[in-house]
Scaffold this motif. Sequence first.
Motif, PDB file in Angstrom:
ATOM      1  N   SER A  35      13.005   1.649 -10.863  1.00  0.00           N
ATOM      2  CA  SER A  35      11.909   0.919 -10.225  1.00  0.00           C
ATOM      3  C   SER A  35      10.966   0.425 -11.323  1.00  0.00           C
ATOM      4  O   SER A  35      10.923   0.990 -12.426  1.00  0.00           O
ATOM      5  CB  SER A  35      11.158   1.810  -9.242  1.00  0.00           C
ATOM      6  OG  SER A  35      10.438   2.793  -9.936  1.00  0.00           O
ATOM      7  N   SER A  37       7.774   0.637 -11.524  1.00  0.00           N
ATOM      8  CA  SER A  37       6.770   1.643 -11.897  1.00  0.00           C
ATOM      9  C   SER A  37       7.352   2.710 -12.819  1.00  0.00           C
ATOM     10  O   SER A  37       6.710   3.126 -13.783  1.00  0.00           O
ATOM     11  CB  SER A  37       6.152   2.281 -10.652  1.00  0.00           C
ATOM     12  OG  SER A  37       7.143   2.888  -9.864  1.00  0.00           O
ATOM     13  N   LYS A  67      14.499  -6.057  -4.356  1.00  0.00           N
ATOM     14  CA  LYS A  67      13.377  -5.483  -3.628  1.00  0.00           C
ATOM     15  C   LYS A  67      13.900  -4.776  -2.388  1.00  0.00           C
ATOM     16  O   LYS A  67      14.624  -5.343  -1.579  1.00  0.00           O
ATOM     17  CB  LYS A  67      12.388  -6.573  -3.232  1.00  0.00           C
ATOM     18  CG  LYS A  67      11.107  -6.044  -2.647  1.00  0.00           C
ATOM     19  CD  LYS A  67      10.080  -7.146  -2.483  1.00  0.00           C
ATOM     20  CE  LYS A  67       8.776  -6.555  -2.011  1.00  0.00           C
ATOM     21  NZ  LYS A  67       7.736  -7.574  -1.890  1.00  0.00           N
ATOM     22  N   THR A  71       9.467  -1.360  -2.909  1.00  0.00           N
ATOM     23  CA  THR A  71       9.915  -0.975  -4.242  1.00  0.00           C
ATOM     24  C   THR A  71      10.796  -2.065  -4.842  1.00  0.00           C
ATOM     25  O   THR A  71      11.745  -2.530  -4.216  1.00  0.00           O
ATOM     26  CB  THR A  71      10.718   0.342  -4.188  1.00  0.00           C
ATOM     27  OG1 THR A  71       9.915   1.336  -3.557  1.00  0.00           O
ATOM     28  CG2 THR A  71      11.122   0.801  -5.568  1.00  0.00           C
TER      29      THR A  71
END
Length: 152
Positions: A35, A37, A67, A71
Amino acid sequence: MVKYKDETLDRTFAALSDPTRRALLARLGDQDSLSVSKLAQPFAMSLPAIMKHLDVLSDAGLIAREKTGRTVACRLTARPMEQAMNWLNHYARFWSENLDRLAAFVEEDPWPTNLLPPSLTPTSPRAQASPSRAVSARGRRKSTPRGPSRKT
């Protein structure tokens, strides 16, 4: 010569020119998909800055984003890298062949001693010393006094 679309190679090499983008690709190489992040965690920069780097990698075709809900996950794509590797391998062969020929030429025959000046033949005492010193000692001139220094 190997022909490629210049735009594709240009984008690939431009994307690879930045150390942060190379580090992002290395992280993606260790895992199948990450991901955004998680991908951004070890970097000391903002998420928008990471997103800009990911945009460059995506435009170059080096990563794909998917996507799922909220996320966004990234994964490596191989095609542009394969083209870049083929291009690099073409030139690696060129340089290897040329360097191999140069090495063969240099190792082929030693420098003929009959072309050396008598003072530098291997048996002369002057040849025992550094050849550069022997040559420079003959042509050494006294230096002129140093001029006034300029103060800034």
